[in-house]
Scaffold this motif. Structure first.
Motif, PDB file in Angstrom:
ATOM      1  N   ALA A 149     -10.859   2.109  11.025  1.00 49.09           N
ATOM      2  CA  ALA A 149      -9.855   1.058  10.806  1.00 49.09           C
ATOM      3  C   ALA A 149      -8.448   1.622  10.962  1.00 49.09           C
ATOM      4  O   ALA A 149      -7.571   0.976  11.540  1.00 49.09           O
ATOM      5  CB  ALA A 149     -10.044   0.425   9.430  1.00 49.09           C
ATOM      6  N   SER A 196      -8.225  -8.403  12.082  1.00 45.13           N
ATOM      7  CA  SER A 196      -7.249  -7.461  11.523  1.00 45.13           C
ATOM      8  C   SER A 196      -7.157  -7.581  10.003  1.00 45.13           C
ATOM      9  O   SER A 196      -6.824  -6.609   9.327  1.00 45.13           O
ATOM     10  CB  SER A 196      -5.874  -7.667  12.161  1.00 45.13           C
ATOM     11  N   ASP A 197      -7.475  -8.749   9.460  1.00 47.48           N
ATOM     12  CA  ASP A 197      -7.436  -8.944   8.009  1.00 47.48           C
ATOM     13  C   ASP A 197      -8.581  -8.230   7.289  1.00 47.48           C
ATOM     14  O   ASP A 197      -8.453  -7.901   6.111  1.00 47.48           O
ATOM     15  CB  ASP A 197      -7.516 -10.443   7.662  1.00 47.48           C
ATOM     16  N   LEU A 201      -7.024  -7.702  17.585  1.00 51.00           N
ATOM     17  CA  LEU A 201      -7.758  -8.100  16.383  1.00 51.00           C
ATOM     18  C   LEU A 201      -6.962  -9.087  15.533  1.00 51.00           C
ATOM     19  O   LEU A 201      -7.522  -9.780  14.688  1.00 51.00           O
ATOM     20  CB  LEU A 201      -8.139  -6.876  15.564  1.00 51.00           C
ATOM     21  N   ASP A 202      -5.668  -9.163  15.777  1.00 53.54           N
ATOM     22  CA  ASP A 202      -4.804 -10.088  15.055  1.00 53.54           C
ATOM     23  C   ASP A 202      -4.693 -11.439  15.770  1.00 53.54           C
ATOM     24  O   ASP A 202      -4.150 -12.388  15.219  1.00 53.54           O
ATOM     25  CB  ASP A 202      -3.411  -9.456  14.919  1.00 53.54           C
ATOM     26  N   MET A 247     -10.557  -5.497   8.674  1.00 60.57           N
ATOM     27  CA  MET A 247     -10.920  -4.144   9.139  1.00 60.57           C
ATOM     28  C   MET A 247     -10.844  -3.091   8.029  1.00 60.57           C
ATOM     29  O   MET A 247     -11.642  -2.179   7.995  1.00 60.57           O
ATOM     30  CB  MET A 247     -10.040  -3.709  10.310  1.00 60.57           C
ATOM     31  N   VAL A 266      -7.700   2.035  14.640  1.00 58.48           N
ATOM     32  CA  VAL A 266      -7.395   0.743  15.261  1.00 58.48           C
ATOM     33  C   VAL A 266      -5.938   0.375  14.986  1.00 58.48           C
ATOM     34  O   VAL A 266      -5.226  -0.067  15.886  1.00 58.48           O
ATOM     35  CB  VAL A 266      -8.352  -0.367  14.757  1.00 58.48           C
ATOM     36  N   ARG A 267      -5.481   0.578  13.753  1.00 54.15           N
ATOM     37  CA  ARG A 267      -4.086   0.268  13.417  1.00 54.15           C
ATOM     38  C   ARG A 267      -3.114   1.129  14.221  1.00 54.15           C
ATOM     39  O   ARG A 267      -1.995   0.711  14.519  1.00 54.15           O
ATOM     40  CB  ARG A 267      -3.835   0.463  11.924  1.00 54.15           C
ATOM     41  N   SER A 309      -4.950  -2.635  20.528  1.00 55.62           N
ATOM     42  CA  SER A 309      -6.178  -2.992  19.805  1.00 55.62           C
ATOM     43  C   SER A 309      -5.843  -3.765  18.538  1.00 55.62           C
ATOM     44  O   SER A 309      -6.493  -4.763  18.215  1.00 55.62           O
ATOM     45  CB  SER A 309      -6.968  -1.736  19.458  1.00 55.62           C
ATOM     46  N   SER A 310      -4.844  -3.314  17.841  1.00 55.63           N
ATOM     47  CA  SER A 310      -4.419  -3.986  16.623  1.00 55.63           C
ATOM     48  C   SER A 310      -3.976  -5.425  16.920  1.00 55.63           C
ATOM     49  O   SER A 310      -4.342  -6.366  16.205  1.00 55.63           O
ATOM     50  CB  SER A 310      -3.281  -3.192  15.990  1.00 55.63           C
ATOM     51  N   ARG A 311      -3.204  -5.596  18.002  1.00 58.24           N
ATOM     52  CA  ARG A 311      -2.769  -6.942  18.409  1.00 58.24           C
ATOM     53  C   ARG A 311      -3.967  -7.829  18.738  1.00 58.24           C
ATOM     54  O   ARG A 311      -3.999  -9.004  18.378  1.00 58.24           O
ATOM     55  CB  ARG A 311      -1.845  -6.864  19.623  1.00 58.24           C
TER      56      ARG A 311
END
Length: 176
Positions: A42, A29-30, A55-56, A32, A45-46, A51-53
């Motif tokens: 990107a 997430s940092d 990648l985080d 993307m 995804v946000r 999906s965002s969770r």
């Protein structure tokens, strides 16, 4: 002509950052939004919370297959559109609350079709993208990495971080 030959070549798949593997380090997430060539994906995804969770979360490794902006712009329809919705509901299929929910569901399907829950992802290893039953794999021929089926060219590996990789792909995967 230099008798020593040309200098060392940097392969197109060299990661932008060294892998760290440590908890609490840089995660997907940092990174993307770092590469402007994939900022449309990107942003999608946000917009998808699950999906965002993912990648985080440093405990879930993922290979993100991020289509180029040009690939998204050249799609026959928007990633949140589905011809079946238009057939069943007409031109206003995405109007109102129900329409927004349909669009969000379709966008989630598009994003998840580009997220492989494996990293590192070894050549030839079959994997199913999140929310997709079709197995995919990659192979390298003549120095070009291709996602199969579909012969989707990997332009580069943009980032390698604690919980995965971002691979930039030339065209979007079939997400219907």
């Amino acid at each position: 002509m230099d008798p020593a030959g040309p200098g060392p070549a940097v392969p197109p798949f060299a990661p932008a950052e060294p892998p760290s593997g440590a908890q609490g380090d840089v995660v997907l997430s940092d990174v993307m939004g770092r590469d402007r060539s994939i900022n449309l994906f990107a942003g999608f995804v946000r917009d998808i919370e699950s999906s965002s969770r993912r990648l985080d979360d440093s405990s879930h490794n993922t290979t993100v297959l991020a289509p180029l902006n040009s690939a998204i712009e050249s799609l026959p329809r928007k990633p949140w559109e589905d011809p079946r919705d238009y057939s069943a509901l007409g031109p206003n299929a995405y109007e109102g609350g129900d329409g927004q929910e349909r669009a969000q569901r379709n966008l989630r399907r598009f994003v998840e079709a580009h997220m492989v829950p494996v990293s590192p992802w070894r050549e030839g290893a079959k994997a199913k993208p999140i929310g997709d039953d079709q197995e995919i794999w990659w192979e390298e021929k003549d120095g070009i990495r291709m996602i199969q089926p579909g012969a989707i060219e990997v332009v580069s590996v943009a980032s390698t971080v604690a919980n995965g990789d971002v691979w930039i792909i030339k065209i979007a995967r079939n997400y219907a």
